[in-house]
Scaffold this active site. Structure first.
Site, PDB file in Angstrom:
ATOM      1  CB  SER A 263      -0.347  -8.187  -1.311  1.00  0.00           C
ATOM      2  OG  SER A 263      -1.144  -9.059  -0.530  1.00  0.00           O
TER       3      SER A 263
ATOM      4  CE  LYS B 130      -4.428  -1.565   1.036  1.00  0.00           C
ATOM      5  NZ  LYS B 130      -4.346  -2.876   1.740  1.00  0.00           N
TER       6      LYS B 130
ATOM      7  CD  GLU C  71      -9.979   4.731   1.219  1.00  0.00           C
ATOM      8  OE1 GLU C  71      -9.770   5.948   1.004  1.00  0.00           O
ATOM      9  OE2 GLU C  71      -9.307   3.824   0.680  1.00  0.00           O
TER      10      GLU C  71
HETATM   11  C1  LIG Z   1      -5.218  -3.901   1.403  1.00  0.00           C
HETATM   12  C2  LIG Z   1      -4.531  -5.170   1.112  1.00  0.00           C
HETATM   13  C3  LIG Z   1      -4.914  -5.987   0.020  1.00  0.00           C
HETATM   14  C4  LIG Z   1      -6.089  -5.679  -0.863  1.00  0.00           C
HETATM   15  O1  LIG Z   1      -6.019  -4.494  -1.581  1.00  0.00           O
HETATM   16  P1  LIG Z   1      -5.775  -4.459  -3.140  1.00  0.00           P
HETATM   17  O2  LIG Z   1      -6.056  -3.063  -3.515  1.00  0.00           O
HETATM   18  O3  LIG Z   1      -6.714  -5.444  -3.771  1.00  0.00           O
HETATM   19  O4  LIG Z   1      -4.367  -4.852  -3.363  1.00  0.00           O
HETATM   20  C5  LIG Z   1      -4.187  -7.129  -0.224  1.00  0.00           C
HETATM   21  N1  LIG Z   1      -3.148  -7.495   0.564  1.00  0.00           N
HETATM   22  C6  LIG Z   1      -2.764  -6.750   1.616  1.00  0.00           C
HETATM   23  C7  LIG Z   1      -1.613  -7.213   2.441  1.00  0.00           C
HETATM   24  C8  LIG Z   1      -3.439  -5.566   1.924  1.00  0.00           C
HETATM   25  O5  LIG Z   1      -3.055  -4.842   2.989  1.00  0.00           O
END
Ligand SMILES: *Cc1c(COP(=O)(O)O)cnc(C)c1O
Length: 393
Positions: free
Chosen positions: A372, A84, A106
Site C-alpha cells: 500500500s 491514498k 482529517e
Molecule cells: C493510510 C494507510 C493505510 C491504511 O488505510 P486503509 O484505508 O486501510 O488502506 C495503509 N497503508 C498505507 C501506506 C497508508 O498510508
C-alpha cells in the site's frame, strides 16, 4: 441507493448533516458512470500519480518462502508514496464538479493529509486538515509537507488527540459549513455514501491487478492479502475479485498482541457499535466508550473498520487476521533486505501475514500482496525500535 451493507454502514449523523450527504450522494450517482468524469480521473491517475502501478513478480521472496508465486502490487510507487492519492483525486474532482470552494480532510499519520494538500495545491483550492495534537507531535515530516503545500493545519485537542478525534472535528466543521465545503474522507469509512465512493475510487487497484495477472498468468490469483486500517487499500484490491474464486485476507494491526489492550484489531476484538456515522465493529469498553488504539504503524491506528469489511467478515467472504508490531518489523526488514523494497509499516503487516501463509501454499498457487505504501516515512520509527532491540529490551 442502499446506504448499508447488510446491517453495517448507514447514516448515523446529526440531522443537519443529512442534506449535505444527500447532495453528495446525488453528485456521486451522477458521476459514477459518467465517461467524461472517468476520463478526467484516469488522466490524473496516470499523468500525475504514475498509474498503472506495476504488479511485480517478487522472485527472491517466492524462492525464499518456498510456496506459491508472489506478486506485489506496487502502490508505494504512487505520487506521495501510497494508494491514498487514488481516492483523493476522485473526491476532489467531484468537489470541483459540485462547485465547492474549499476542501477539508482529517488525517492520522498525515498520509491522507499530504495527499489531499497535494491535489489541492495542484488545483489551487484552499485546504484545511484536521489533525490530533498528539499526531502533530509524532509526524513532523508530514506536518511540514502539508505546510509547504499550503494547507492550514487545525490542531485537535479533544479526546485522545488522535485520528478519531480529528475525524469528529472534521465532521463538526462540515456540519457548520456545508454549502461551500467538501469533506474528503481518507478511507472506506464514515456515513453513506463515503464507503461506496472511496471503494469505487480505490478499485482501480484491483481492476489493474486483474488485467495485469491475466496478462502474466492467464488466470485470477488464488490469494489476495492487504493490510486493513479503515480498509481502503484492501477494499480497492478485493472488490473486483469478490465474485471470483479467490481467498482474501485482511490484515489488522495486532499491536503488542490482541490479548493486550494495545492493538487496533477492530474485527478480531471489536463489537458492533456506531462511530463516525456508521454501524460497524468497534473497539469499545463495556460502556460503549471507544477504546484507545495502538499500532506501530500510525496508518492502521483506527478503532473501527469500513462497514463493507464488517459485512465481508460477517458473511465469511474475507478472512481477517492480526499481525503484531514485532512481526511487522521483522517483515519490514525482511522485504527490504530480500527484494530491495522498503515498505510502509502498514504494508509490512500484509507481508508478515504472507510469510505465514506462503508456507502453506503450493508452487502452482498465485498470491498477490498489496504494497500500500513506501517506508520512507517510517525510518525514524524503525531507527528507534532497532536501538531498543540492541539495548536488549
Ligand atoms: C493510510 C494507510 C493505510 C491504511 O488505510 P486503509 O484505508 O486501510 O488502506 C495503509 N497503508 C498505507 C501506506 C497508508 O498510508
Amino acid at each position: 441507493m442502499n446506504t448499508k451493507f447488510g446491517q453495517f454502514g448507514g447514516q448515523f449523523v446529526p440531522e443537519t448533516l443529512m442534506n449535505p450527504l444527500i447532495e453528495l450522494e446525488k453528485a456521486f450517482v451522477n458521476i459514477k458512470d459518467d465517461d467524461s468524469f472517468k476520463k478526467e480521473y484516469m488522466y490524473y491517475c496516470k499523468e500525475y500519480s504514475g498509474r498503472p502501478t506495476p504488479l511485480y513478480y517478487a522472485k527472491n521472496l517466492t524462492k525464499k518462502l518456498g510456496g506459491g508465486k508472489i506478486y506485489l502490487k506496487r502502490e508505494d510507487l504512487n505520487h506521495t508514496g501510497a494508494h491514498k492519492i487514488n481516492n483523493v483525486i476522485g473526491q476532489i474532482l467531484l468537489a470541483k464538479k459540485m462547485g465547492k470552494k474549499r476542501i477539508i480532510a482529517e488525517t492520522g499519520a498525515g498520509q491522507h493529509g499530504v495527499a489531499t494538500a497535494t491535489i489541492c495545491a495542484m488545483f489551487d483550492i484552499p485546504c484545511e486538515v484536521f489533525m490530533g495534537e498528539e499526531d502533530i507531535k509524532r509526524q513532523g515530516l508530514n506536518v511540514l509537507k502539508m505546510n509547504m503545500l499550503g494547507a492550514k493545519i487545525n490542531s485537535v485537542t479533544s479526546g485522545t488527540k488522535t485520528l478519531k478525534d480529528a475525524t469528529n472535528e472534521a465532521i463538526r466543521h462540515w456540519v457548520a459549513n456545508p454549502e461551500d465545503t467538501f469533506y474528503v474522507i481518507g478511507s472506506v469509512v464514515g456515513p453513506h455514501p463515503y464507503p461506496k465512493m472511496v471503494r469505487d475510487f480505490q478499485r482501480i487497484i484491483g481492476d489493474e491487478v486483474k488485467e495485469q495477472i491475466m496478462e502474466k498468468e492467464g488466470r485470477v490469483p488464488d490469494y489476495l492479502i492487504a493490510c486493513v486500517g479503515g480498509g481502503s487499500n484492501a477494499m480497492g484490491l478485493f472488490y473486483p475479485f469478490i465474485e471470483e474464486k479467490v481467498e482474501m485476507y485482511g490484515v489488522e494491526a495486532g499491536g503488542k498482541g490482541i490479548e493486550t489492550d494495545y492493538h487496533a484489531a477492530s474485527i478480531s476484538k471489536g463489537r458492533l457499535g456506531i462511530i463516525h456515522g456508521m454501524m460497524t465493529y468497534l473497539l469499545q469498553d463495556e460502556n460503549g466508550q471507544i477504546k484507545p488504539v495502538h499500532s506501530i504503524s500510525a496508518g492502521l491506528d483506527y478503532p473501527g473498520i469500513g462497514p463493507e469489511h464488517a459485512y465481508f467478515h460477517f458473511i465469511n467472504r474475507v478472512k481477517y487476521v492480526a499481525i503484531n508490531d514485532r512481526e511487522a518489523i521483522e517483515a519490514f526488514r525482511y522485504l527490504t533486505k530480500i527484494e530491495g523494497i522498503i515498505p510502509a509499516l502498514e504494508s509490512a503487516h500484509a507481508i508478515a501475514y504472507l510469510m505465514k501463509l506462503a508456507r502453506e501454499t503450493n508452487k502452482e498457487d498465485i498470491i498477490v500482496v498489496n504494497l500500500s505504501g513506501r517506508g520512507d516515512k517510517d525510518m525514524d520509527t524503525l531507527f528507534n525500535v532497532l536501538e531498543e532491540l540492541e539495548d536488549g529490551q
